[in-house]
Design a protein around this motif. Structure first.
Motif, PDB file in Angstrom:
ATOM      1  N   GLU A  27       1.037  -1.145   0.032  1.00 29.16           N
ATOM      2  CA  GLU A  27       0.195  -0.090  -0.378  1.00 29.16           C
ATOM      3  C   GLU A  27       1.414   1.345   0.052  1.00 29.16           C
ATOM      4  N   GLN A  28       1.980   1.081   1.145  1.00 30.55           N
ATOM      5  CA  GLN A  28       2.445   2.124   0.411  1.00 30.55           C
ATOM      6  C   GLN A  28       3.686   2.473  -0.517  1.00 30.55           C
ATOM      7  N   ALA A  29       3.819   1.148  -1.000  1.00 33.27           N
ATOM      8  CA  ALA A  29       4.656   1.351  -2.337  1.00 33.27           C
ATOM      9  C   ALA A  29       4.593   0.520  -3.623  1.00 33.27           C
ATOM     10  N   PRO A  30       3.246   0.941  -3.657  1.00 32.67           N
ATOM     11  CA  PRO A  30       2.519  -0.030  -4.572  1.00 32.67           C
ATOM     12  C   PRO A  30       3.324  -0.132  -5.982  1.00 32.67           C
ATOM     13  N   ASP A  31       4.636   1.318  -6.425  1.00 36.42           N
ATOM     14  CA  ASP A  31       5.353   0.245  -7.896  1.00 36.42           C
ATOM     15  C   ASP A  31       6.037  -0.436  -7.603  1.00 36.42           C
ATOM     16  N   ASP A  32       6.657  -0.899  -6.286  1.00 39.71           N
ATOM     17  CA  ASP A  32       7.575  -1.323  -5.934  1.00 39.71           C
ATOM     18  C   ASP A  32       7.860  -2.749  -7.044  1.00 39.71           C
ATOM     19  N   GLY A  33       8.318  -2.964  -7.054  1.00 36.39           N
ATOM     20  CA  GLY A  33       8.637  -4.492  -8.643  1.00 36.39           C
ATOM     21  C   GLY A  33       8.557  -5.535  -7.757  1.00 36.39           C
ATOM     22  N   ASP A  34       9.673  -5.079  -7.158  1.00 36.95           N
ATOM     23  CA  ASP A  34      10.946  -6.282  -6.301  1.00 36.95           C
ATOM     24  C   ASP A  34       9.818  -7.082  -4.897  1.00 36.95           C
ATOM     25  N   ASN A  35       9.165  -5.491  -4.639  1.00 35.74           N
ATOM     26  CA  ASN A  35       8.349  -6.554  -3.508  1.00 35.74           C
ATOM     27  C   ASN A  35       7.057  -7.353  -4.400  1.00 35.74           C
ATOM     28  N   LEU A  36       6.199  -6.825  -5.154  1.00 34.03           N
ATOM     29  CA  LEU A  36       5.365  -7.609  -5.932  1.00 34.03           C
ATOM     30  C   LEU A  36       6.009  -8.963  -6.728  1.00 34.03           C
ATOM     31  N   ASN A  37       7.166  -8.993  -6.802  1.00 37.35           N
ATOM     32  CA  ASN A  37       7.876 -10.405  -6.899  1.00 37.35           C
ATOM     33  C   ASN A  37       7.983 -11.436  -5.876  1.00 37.35           C
ATOM     34  N   GLY A  38       8.060 -10.622  -4.563  1.00 35.38           N
ATOM     35  CA  GLY A  38       8.585 -11.254  -3.743  1.00 35.38           C
ATOM     36  C   GLY A  38       6.836 -11.870  -3.385  1.00 35.38           C
ATOM     37  N   ILE A  39       6.826 -11.360  -3.035  1.00 36.50           N
ATOM     38  CA  ILE A  39       4.886 -11.715  -3.159  1.00 36.50           C
ATOM     39  C   ILE A  39       4.635 -12.817  -3.508  1.00 36.50           C
ATOM     40  N   PHE A  40       4.653 -13.043  -4.859  1.00 33.39           N
ATOM     41  CA  PHE A  40       4.231 -13.971  -6.176  1.00 33.39           C
ATOM     42  C   PHE A  40       5.313 -14.577  -5.801  1.00 33.39           C
ATOM     43  N   ARG A  41       5.929 -14.615  -5.451  1.00 29.59           N
ATOM     44  CA  ARG A  41       7.020 -15.502  -5.206  1.00 29.59           C
ATOM     45  C   ARG A  41       6.592 -16.523  -4.209  1.00 29.59           C
ATOM     46  N   ALA A  42       6.857 -15.424  -3.018  1.00 30.09           N
ATOM     47  CA  ALA A  42       5.983 -17.344  -1.614  1.00 30.09           C
ATOM     48  C   ALA A  42       5.248 -17.651  -2.177  1.00 30.09           C
ATOM     49  N   ALA A  43       3.737 -17.115  -2.886  1.00 34.97           N
ATOM     50  CA  ALA A  43       2.771 -17.903  -3.482  1.00 34.97           C
ATOM     51  C   ALA A  43       2.736 -18.801  -4.031  1.00 34.97           C
ATOM     52  N   HIS A  44       4.081 -18.866  -5.066  1.00 33.84           N
ATOM     53  CA  HIS A  44       4.371 -19.462  -6.082  1.00 33.84           C
ATOM     54  C   HIS A  44       5.231 -20.027  -4.929  1.00 33.84           C
ATOM     55  N   THR A  45       6.054 -20.553  -4.523  1.00 32.60           N
ATOM     56  CA  THR A  45       6.839 -22.300  -3.490  1.00 32.60           C
ATOM     57  C   THR A  45       5.296 -22.473  -2.788  1.00 32.60           C
ATOM     58  N   ILE A  46       4.744 -21.495  -1.933  1.00 30.70           N
ATOM     59  CA  ILE A  46       3.281 -22.347  -1.425  1.00 30.70           C
ATOM     60  C   ILE A  46       2.913 -23.796  -3.282  1.00 30.70           C
ATOM     61  N   LYS A  47       2.440 -22.551  -3.312  1.00 29.02           N
ATOM     62  CA  LYS A  47       1.702 -23.217  -4.742  1.00 29.02           C
ATOM     63  C   LYS A  47       2.389 -24.618  -4.813  1.00 29.02           C
ATOM     64  N   GLY A  48       3.539 -24.902  -5.656  1.00 36.29           N
ATOM     65  CA  GLY A  48       4.629 -25.762  -5.892  1.00 36.29           C
ATOM     66  C   GLY A  48       4.260 -27.053  -4.469  1.00 36.29           C
ATOM     67  N   GLY A  49       4.909 -26.166  -3.871  1.00 37.76           N
ATOM     68  CA  GLY A  49       4.883 -27.304  -2.333  1.00 37.76           C
ATOM     69  C   GLY A  49       3.574 -27.927  -2.116  1.00 37.76           C
ATOM     70  N   SER A  50       2.941 -27.322  -2.051  1.00 39.12           N
ATOM     71  CA  SER A  50       1.299 -28.159  -1.713  1.00 39.12           C
ATOM     72  C   SER A  50       1.277 -29.422  -2.715  1.00 39.12           C
ATOM     73  N   GLY A  51       1.416 -28.275  -4.805  1.00 37.42           N
ATOM     74  CA  GLY A  51       1.620 -29.448  -5.730  1.00 37.42           C
ATOM     75  C   GLY A  51       2.231 -30.737  -4.565  1.00 37.42           C
ATOM     76  N   VAL A  52       3.207 -30.557  -4.810  1.00 37.89           N
ATOM     77  CA  VAL A  52       4.380 -31.953  -4.330  1.00 37.89           C
ATOM     78  C   VAL A  52       3.930 -33.174  -3.767  1.00 37.89           C
ATOM     79  N   ILE A  53       3.494 -31.922  -2.825  1.00 41.96           N
ATOM     80  CA  ILE A  53       2.640 -32.880  -1.318  1.00 41.96           C
ATOM     81  C   ILE A  53       0.677 -33.384  -1.954  1.00 41.96           C
TER      82      ILE A  53
END
Lengths: 733, 122
Positions: A27-53
């Motif tokens: 909310e403070q930095a809507p344009d921070d691409g690194d931050n968005l990528n980090g959020i995405f990566r976190a969700a992506h890792t959860i999804k990947g892991g849940s697929g594995v298990i």
């Protein structure tokens, strides 16, 4: 729960925390691409892991979240407060789903499921309609390419594969032989010719380059796609031609013409590997008609057998154009804060193992001390020297081992971002959380127990501290309130401050309230500090209305008790109208304390040094009442000899150690003072845990056991005793 | 002698599941949770016959790791596979250009994984 699942759950909780922190920053930095990528990566890792298990309820839900995050990341939908709120609720939902998984249930509870459905629907609503169609759509397939036709069918069956490897194949870590080996697993290699024509003269040859090609006849039931798949990794780096069984002669002739090698030589090769008969070759070459490319469709059925290039490759080709963009993105990603890289260097260790290590180190310290003692006694200089080196090392090990239990307080602090955000929204106040000293380290077990008291203080600050915006403006303050969390080290202890720039504590109201609650007398003269610290008394709350955010007046005394249980203290300073600061002071670790060694008869007792106020000598006064006169003050005391029923005559000169706890002073009567020493606390065994007045034990350098006194319990015992003696004596009278 | 596979992924779940499959298949497995850690180990004592790395990792990413590993003389010709998803086609090219041998599409079954490995090492 098996190991994989528990790893997944732990990891996903971390990812979730990261996601949440990222969303709050969003909310403070809507344009921070690194931050968005980090959020995405976190969700992506959860999804990947849940697929594995194979936990599909998590996978499906995360997939929806990830879709939306992907759109956000690519700037196709804007960041809004509502969206952040929605995504934060999704984090909560994911947390609930993880709980479900961790508890071993196969399906989430109905209420969790229905909340999930609501959120999924909400997520879908956020996706613009044009994106929604694109998301599921598959790029249109290209019509199959028809290569060639004409001529008779070659009599031999089996596939023919011509492959020329690119120069970089070896550098890409691929061994051409491995392809041949793998082809062999698909079927039978009938014959194979190595084409070495491309090898340059020795002086020009680069030994790291690959110059080889192969003509292979393969008998297999695999499809063309499967054969192509074998070469998938080198597709861009080699030329590959595959002719299906019973291809037409013309196809072979075209193959020969297309390949760089000499036509005749290649013809021979094909003959030799049995792809063609001499007659077929002759007929074909004689025709020498330039290959018609592409031929009219539908002329022969085999055309359908040639599959279109995989969709993937089409995509790659389309996207090659954007390589610069991709590279730029990659290098930006490389600049992602150092901190994350540090986090990924972490090793997870079970707390038990650490406790065990610290326990052992404690033993080592003790054993070292006794070795030292013996060395001193023996008087051998060399032995003394070597043991002193040893004990210095042991001390270093002890410090390093204790350091292992230290964690940064930042993680705990960061949890409050969410609390402040949610609470301030609920109350309609605009509040910023300012965190400083997040890297300050303290004992893990302390951190764990600190969460609740801090939560209480922060919520209090938001609810009672920060005024509504209108009031703030009227008082000449900025509209946005500020709640601060700060931590720093201060001479062996850690100090944590929770501050706000709100209205501060009103002394008048505290006094008024305290009188009303019967905590103080109207006539009672109170110092400033004493007055303010009344808020830590049980049943004290000055808020005019009770809200969801802060408690119902059970808060502050519980906070103080929690802090005191950690051997810490809490104080408050406040300026009316300018805000207040709560200061918590805690010992760095619970495993080692500075003790004050005393003894009664032959037993040793350790009193935690931080509770010792002073030591006085006890003369031959009569001790029939359990109190002393300490410079005109009544000092109740406990006689350890009496309390622990130690036989024998007390020495004529004894000492009293005056200890303080929660504002009351108590004397402890012992025989002898030995002085300060640092000691490792060993918890009492289960058998002794109910003993009052003893908090733990430690082993002295001499090998003797010393008991660590539990000061709060002793204070309690002393004051109770004095009270009951008081009551009985007055009853007798 | 069993072959050593070096596995790099920031996701502990993936590390655990893949290493489980590989160990069962008779490979020795070395693990690293980040590209930096992997490089450190490569610089030190670890020998590997195959490197499998994730591409998307915090800090140094998989493509940079591949590039760096290729610079080490001992690993100039070592097969390198990277883990990718269907949605990352464009990165395949980039990783290949950096020196990767091939890829494994997540989530992969044990058979897919082992077949791909069989394709690149004996």
């Amino acid at each position: 729960m098996d190991e994989l699942t528990s790893t997944f759950v732990t990891e996903s909780r971390d990812m979730l925390a990261e996601m949440e922190a990222g969303l709050l920053r969003l909310e403070q930095a809507p344009d921070d691409g690194d931050n968005l990528n980090g959020i995405f990566r976190a969700a992506h890792t959860i999804k990947g892991g849940s697929g594995v298990i194979e936990c599909h309820f998590i996978e499906n839900f995360t997939h929806q979240v990830e879709n939306l995050l992907d759109l956000l990341r690519n700037g196709r939908i804007p960041v809004t407060g509502e969206l952040a709120t929605l995504l934060l609720s999704c984090c909560d939902q994911l947390g609930a789903l993880l709980d479900t998984l961790a508890s071993g249930q196969a399906e989430p509870l109905a209420e969790v499921l229905s909340r999930g459905d609501e959120l999924t629907a909400a997520l879908r609503r956020c996706v613009p309609p044009d994106e929604a169609t694109e998301e599921g759509g598959v790029p249109a397939e290209r019509p199959p390419e028809v290569r060639s036709c004409g001529g008779g069918v070659v009599s031999t069956d089996g596939w023919h594969i011509s492959v020329r490897f690119g120069e970089n194949v070896l550098r890409g870590g691929m061994d051409p032989l491995s392809f041949l080996r793998y082809l062999g697993t698909l079927g039978e290699i009938l014959s194979l010719e190595t084409i070495s024509d491309a090898i340059p003269p020795a002086e020009q040859m680069d030994p790291e380059s690959c110059y080889l090609g192969f003509e292979i006849r393969l008998q297999t039931r695999a499809s063309k796609a499967e054969i192509e798949h074998v070469f998938e990794f080198v597709r861009d780096d080699c030329s590959l031609r595959i002719l299906p069984p019973r291809s037409k002669v013309q196809d072979y002739i075209q193959l020969i013409n297309e390949l760089p090698e000499d036509t005749m030589r290649l013809g021979e090769m094909l003959l030799r590997c049995g792809a063609l008969t001499p007659a077929e070759l002759d007929a074909g070459l004689a025709a020498q008609q330039p290959p018609a490319l592409p031929a009219a469709e539908g002329e022969f059925d085999d055309a359908q057998a040639l599959p279109a290039p995989p969709i993937g490759e089409v995509l790659v080709e389309q996207q090659v154009v954007h390589r610069e963009v991709v590279e730029a993105a990659a290098s930006r990603q490389a600049a992602v804060s150092e901190k994350k890289a540090i986090e990924s260097r972490m090793v997870r260790v079970q707390a038990d193992k650490l406790d065990q290590l610290i326990d052992l180190v404690g033993e080592l310290v003790i054993a070292g001390a006794s070795a030292n003692l013996l060395a001193q006694k023996s008087g051998q200089v060399e032995l003394v020297e070597s043991t002193s080196v040893l004990s210095r090392l042991v001390e270093n090990i002890r410090d390093a081992a204790l350091q292992l239990r230290m964690v940064q307080i930042g993680e705990t602090f960061n949890r409050f971002n969410r609390v402040v955000r949610d609470a301030s929204r609920e109350l309609g106040k605009d509040i910023a959380l300012v965190v400083t000293g997040a890297e300050t380290e303290l004992d893990k077990s302390v951190v764990e127990k600190l969460g609740d008291p801090l939560m209480h203080l922060v919520r209090n600050a938001i609810d009672h501290g920060i005024e509504p915006a209108a009031v703030r403006l009227a008082r000449g303050k900025s509209k946005k309130g500020r709640v601060g969390l700060n931590a720093y080290h201060d001479s062996g202890s850690i100090v944590i401050e929770v501050s706000d720039d709100g209205s501060g504590l009103s002394r008048e109201r505290i006094r008024h309230k305290a009188i009303e609650k019967g905590l103080i007398d109207e006539s009672m003269p109170l110092g400033d500090d004493e007055l303010i610290n009344l808020i830590f008394e049980a049943g004290f709350s000055t808020a005019e209305k009770v809200t969801n955010i802060s408690g119902r007046g059970v808060g502050m005394d519980v906070v103080r008790r929690n802090i005191q249980a950690l051997r810490g203290t809490i104080t408050v300073s406040t300026r009316d109208g300018e805000g207040s600061t709560f200061t918590i002071r805690l010992p760095l670790t619970l495993a080692i304390i500075d003790g004050f060694l005393t003894s009664v008869d032959k037993s040793s007792y350790v009193i935690p040094l931080d509770s010792v106020v002073e030591c006085i000598e006890l003369g031959a006064e009569r001790l029939d009442r359990n109190y002393l006169n300490l410079r005109g003050e009544v000092l109740p005391f406990v006689n350890l000899r009496e309390l622990f029923e130690i036989d024998g005559e007390p020495p004529s000169r004894r000492s009293v150690v005056v200890v303080q706890y929660a504002g009351s002073k108590v004397g402890i009567v012992i025989d002898k003072l030995h002085g300060e020493f640092q000691t490792v606390i060993k918890p009492l065994g289960a058998l002794f845990r109910h003993l009052r007045g003893i908090g733990g034990s430690t082993i002295l350098g001499s090998g003797d056991v010393a008991l660590i006194l539990d000061v709060p319990a002793l204070v309690d015992i002393a004051s109770r005793r004095e009270r009951s003696v008081c009551l009985t004596t007055s009853a007798v009278r | 002698m069993s072959k050593t596979v070096f596995l790099v992924d920031d996701s502990a779940t993936i590390l655990l599941s893949i290493s489980g499959i590989l160990t069962k298949a008779g490979f020795a497995v070395e693990k690293a949770a980040s590209a930096e850690e992997a490089l450190k180990k490569f610089g030190a004592s670890v020998r590997a016959d195959l490197l499998i790395t994730d591409l998307n990792m915090p800090g140094m990413n998989g493509i940079e790791l591949i590039r760096e590993v290729r610079k080490l003389p001992a690993y100039k010709f070592m097969p390198i596979l990277f883990l990718t998803t269907e949605s990352q086609q464009s990165r395949k090219m980039e990783a290949k250009a950096a020196g990767a041998s091939g890829w494994i599409v997540k989530p992969a079954t044990a058979d897919e994984l082992l077949n791909t490995i069989k394709l690149v090492i004996k």
